[in-house]
Design an enzyme around this catalytic site. Sequence first.
Site, PDB file in Angstrom:
ATOM      1  N   ARG A 171     -19.898   0.346  38.658  1.00 55.17           N
ATOM      2  CA  ARG A 171     -21.150   1.102  38.887  1.00 55.17           C
ATOM      3  C   ARG A 171     -20.922   2.579  39.151  1.00 55.17           C
ATOM      4  NH1 ARG A 171     -24.878  -2.287  42.925  1.00 55.17           N
ATOM      5  NH2 ARG A 171     -23.002  -2.063  44.142  1.00 55.17           N
ATOM      6  N   LYS A 178     -11.112 -17.467  39.610  1.00 61.17           N
ATOM      7  CA  LYS A 178     -11.721 -18.478  40.472  1.00 61.17           C
ATOM      8  C   LYS A 178     -12.458 -17.761  41.617  1.00 61.17           C
ATOM      9  CE  LYS A 178      -8.612 -18.739  44.168  1.00 61.17           C
ATOM     10  NZ  LYS A 178      -8.686 -19.054  45.544  1.00 61.17           N
ATOM     11  N   ASP A 190      -5.981 -19.047  36.652  1.00 58.18           N
ATOM     12  CA  ASP A 190      -5.497 -19.614  37.915  1.00 58.18           C
ATOM     13  C   ASP A 190      -4.092 -19.040  38.081  1.00 58.18           C
ATOM     14  OD1 ASP A 190      -4.282 -21.148  39.914  1.00 58.18           O
ATOM     15  OD2 ASP A 190      -5.654 -22.811  39.540  1.00 58.18           O
ATOM     16  N   HIS A 191      -3.981 -17.998  38.892  1.00 56.43           N
ATOM     17  CA  HIS A 191      -2.713 -17.266  38.902  1.00 56.43           C
ATOM     18  C   HIS A 191      -1.539 -18.123  39.383  1.00 56.43           C
ATOM     19  CE1 HIS A 191      -3.856 -16.443  43.123  1.00 56.43           C
ATOM     20  NE2 HIS A 191      -2.558 -16.513  43.315  1.00 56.43           N
ATOM     21  N   LYS A 236       2.813 -18.571  37.857  1.00 56.56           N
ATOM     22  CA  LYS A 236       4.074 -18.401  38.587  1.00 56.56           C
ATOM     23  C   LYS A 236       5.207 -19.084  37.818  1.00 56.56           C
ATOM     24  CE  LYS A 236       2.018 -18.104  43.192  1.00 56.56           C
ATOM     25  NZ  LYS A 236       2.479 -16.793  43.592  1.00 56.56           N
ATOM     26  N   GLU A 261       0.467 -20.620  54.664  1.00 55.74           N
ATOM     27  CA  GLU A 261       0.557 -19.172  54.878  1.00 55.74           C
ATOM     28  C   GLU A 261       0.739 -18.929  56.362  1.00 55.74           C
ATOM     29  OE1 GLU A 261      -2.017 -16.391  52.885  1.00 55.74           O
ATOM     30  OE2 GLU A 261      -2.867 -18.063  51.762  1.00 55.74           O
ATOM     31  N   ASP A 285     -10.813 -23.050  48.570  1.00 56.91           N
ATOM     32  CA  ASP A 285     -10.034 -21.859  48.208  1.00 56.91           C
ATOM     33  C   ASP A 285      -8.689 -22.216  47.564  1.00 56.91           C
ATOM     34  OD1 ASP A 285      -9.841 -19.001  48.233  1.00 56.91           O
ATOM     35  OD2 ASP A 285      -8.264 -19.197  49.750  1.00 56.91           O
ATOM     36  N   HIS A 316      -5.932 -24.290  42.773  1.00 56.93           N
ATOM     37  CA  HIS A 316      -4.480 -24.117  42.619  1.00 56.93           C
ATOM     38  C   HIS A 316      -3.699 -25.419  42.798  1.00 56.93           C
ATOM     39  CE1 HIS A 316      -5.372 -19.958  42.682  1.00 56.93           C
ATOM     40  NE2 HIS A 316      -5.435 -19.812  43.985  1.00 56.93           N
ATOM     41  N   LYS A 345      -3.887 -21.793  56.825  1.00 48.52           N
ATOM     42  CA  LYS A 345      -3.597 -20.441  57.317  1.00 48.52           C
ATOM     43  C   LYS A 345      -2.910 -20.586  58.677  1.00 48.52           C
ATOM     44  CE  LYS A 345      -6.128 -17.991  54.303  1.00 48.52           C
ATOM     45  NZ  LYS A 345      -5.519 -17.028  53.408  1.00 48.52           N
TER      46      LYS A 345
END
Lengths: 322, 524
Positions: B76, B182, B211-212, B216, B250, B269, B274, B374
């Site tokens: 924008r 995603k 889907d990163h 990998k 993580e 998530d 994943h 997490k």
Amino acid sequence: MPTSVEKPIKPEQILKELGELWTNMAKPQAGDSASDSHDGGVLRACAMTLISFVDDEEDAMDLGNTIASLMKEHPSRSVVVRLKEGEGFLDCRVFAQCWMPFGQRRQICCEQVEITSSMNRLADVASIVGPLAVPDLPRVILLRSARLVRAGALRKVLGLGDKIVVDSSRPGAPGFGELGGLLDAGHITGDLAWTRITELRSLIAQLLDDHTPKKITIDYAGREAGPEARYIEAWLESSLPSTHIGLQGDGHDGSGKPTLITVDDNLKIHLKDGGGCAEYEIDGMRQRASMSKGTEEELLNAELAIVIHDKVFERALNRITA
Amino acid sequence: MQNHWAERADRVTVTLMSPETTLQDPLRFHRKSPPCAVVIYGANGDLTKRKLMPALYRLAFEGRLAPGFAVIGVSRTAMSHDDFRDKMYESVKKFLEDSPFDEELWKSFAQGVFYQSGDVGDAESYKDLAKCLASVEESRKTEDNVLFYLSTQPSQYAEIAEGLAGAGLNKGKGWRRIVIEKPFGHDLQSAGELNGRLQKCFNESEIYRIDHYLGKETVQNIMAFRFGNGIFEPLWNRTYIDNVQITAAESIGVEGRGAYYQEAGALRDMIQNHLLQVMATVAMEPASSFTSDAVRDERAKLLRAIRIMRPEQVPDNAVAGQYGPGRTGSQPLQGFLSEKGVSPDSQTNTYAAVTFLVDNWRWAGVPFYIRTGKAMPKRVSEIAINFRTAPLAMFRKATAGAEALPNMLILRIQPEEGISLRFASKRPGSGMQLRPVSMDFNYGSSFGERSPAAYETLLLDAITGDATLYTRQDMVEASWNAVMPILDYWSTQKFNFPNYAAGTWGPPESDEMLARWGHTWRKP
């Protein structure tokens, strides 16, 4: 930590030394905590046997640095044979090359065997090196000296290798004649002078796409074309049989390396920064392609990854030696 | 009959010889992109700055991009081409990983970088983009090949696709592809709705759902490990494998992304996308060839074979968690509820563990445990394949229980990418005492070369039309289908959150879930 091996040299004795070296390295060192010794330690890595022959002191040091760098990408049992003047001399030591990958707690180590021999003991070297090769993994021989190729006793050692790598652009290195001989003898061969032009060849292939030009000229610096320029010529001739391929020097003293590729007078690829980049103009757009500098380490990394017959290379080499 | 075979032999000979008369050298040349323009929606966003532009520059650095390659940023904010180039220059310099920055190369690359401002809700903006693309095609000779990359809010995906179609940008003389990130919907129904709208504008084969995780190197290596070796596949079934554990932990909390994370949660998530894709890669049948549809067919079949839980089965097979205050390493970490943007009575799961069962002949009865969270003790992603114990415990008396340790194969995704095999070995000395030892393959030590970042791989795949590592709609729907009963059930519950302290491996209910099967979580 170098370990001397007493004469007479027996392969099983060297292998035993290597085993003891690893046992010692796996032991916790003074100052290691209990958890360090459990989680840390060393990781023995080996993906091939790399046998290198060098014939003077300076070259050996240079080669040692290169091999140390290669270990990260191609962890190997490295056997370096240093050939010295004099007679009846044969010695051996084993040691490890280790490094600590960033952010990790465990060292990665590769083993090295260094054999120092006089030329007249080359026959003994052959019978020592053979049993030292790691079973079931590729065996690559790195030859830097043409004198060695011609040494009769070395033929036995060459027979141990799955692949023989030379750099025909090094002064005193095996040239096209010797390379052709190795190829004719059935060896898988590699030439770092060919590896050096991979990115340039890839760029030319991309720019020409499926277009067949009428004429391609390769300009080089000097009066005599170096191996790289001749390989490009041979590759283009064998790939584009209906295209006229020209090779021309600038008439001055020079390296013999390619400086400019001109395709049908409408595409010019200028090679700059000692081959570190190519600049060209296509469809009115000026473009720059970054290329690796082609250090010996980079080239060997690429070459050691290929342990099968490379038909495109062999076709080009055959064209040169025909 | 003989003539027929002679003809075939001739044809084969011609086919084999033809590559030798071209300039191509598949043994040594890297894959390269065809001429094209990449249009990035959300060009001012974080993903563009941190991942997409550095990945494209790196591809240029490696000489993988066609000479007339172009990037058109769309967002924008009003900005000139040069302003955008300056911003991207700073971003690429800052976020380029494991790679030198070449000023001269940037100048060459930047000639192909353009900017177009526009609001995704404004039909005129798509007409402006069409003009911009026409001009770029004229100057850069992109052969009218266009990749649209939507790096925007997911709620804008369908609107942008419809806007592009409205302006006729979904079709052209060259190919058209659209990449979306995603989440692909918020649940099964919204995923179906999104797909319906996208497929009115683009064919399924033109839609690339990124889907990163699948980009990998180590996830791709799972396929190489399973199908490039002959010795593992015979063991890869219910007869020899007892259970599979997939962990993505993580060590950090939500770190300022509380508002976003509150809407998603760990199950949506990570697991829905994943980790179910990773599970599909671990458990799928061998594909008949390494082509995108053959591989994706097998992944989709596996996802469809996941047993759908009934509501009453959810409490025993799925555990939700939320971290409270604690410590990771020497650092104190506040609880999720204290994070900025998080409601003080949030019911969001920051930890989820699920037991999945696969109803097919290969995996019947083998639990697949998946957990993600997490604020765990360390950052680690791995797959642990636990094999069954030896059928006869012949060393039981002398081993003090060590023999009971089953063989375990660990596929480490991050960090220290690699593969380890744990097995029992006799301790040196008299007597017969066994001790578990580990045989390690370390990616870094065997291949010191730089691994491409996931976005480099995935962008080049999309540009070259290789969808193997992208998810297909049937896979998206199958994975939503697998998690919907859990989401539905959890939405009816009032959890007593937080239920685990930061720096621990999740709530005790997660251990109990495995204990019901007689298993325990591996401590990575």
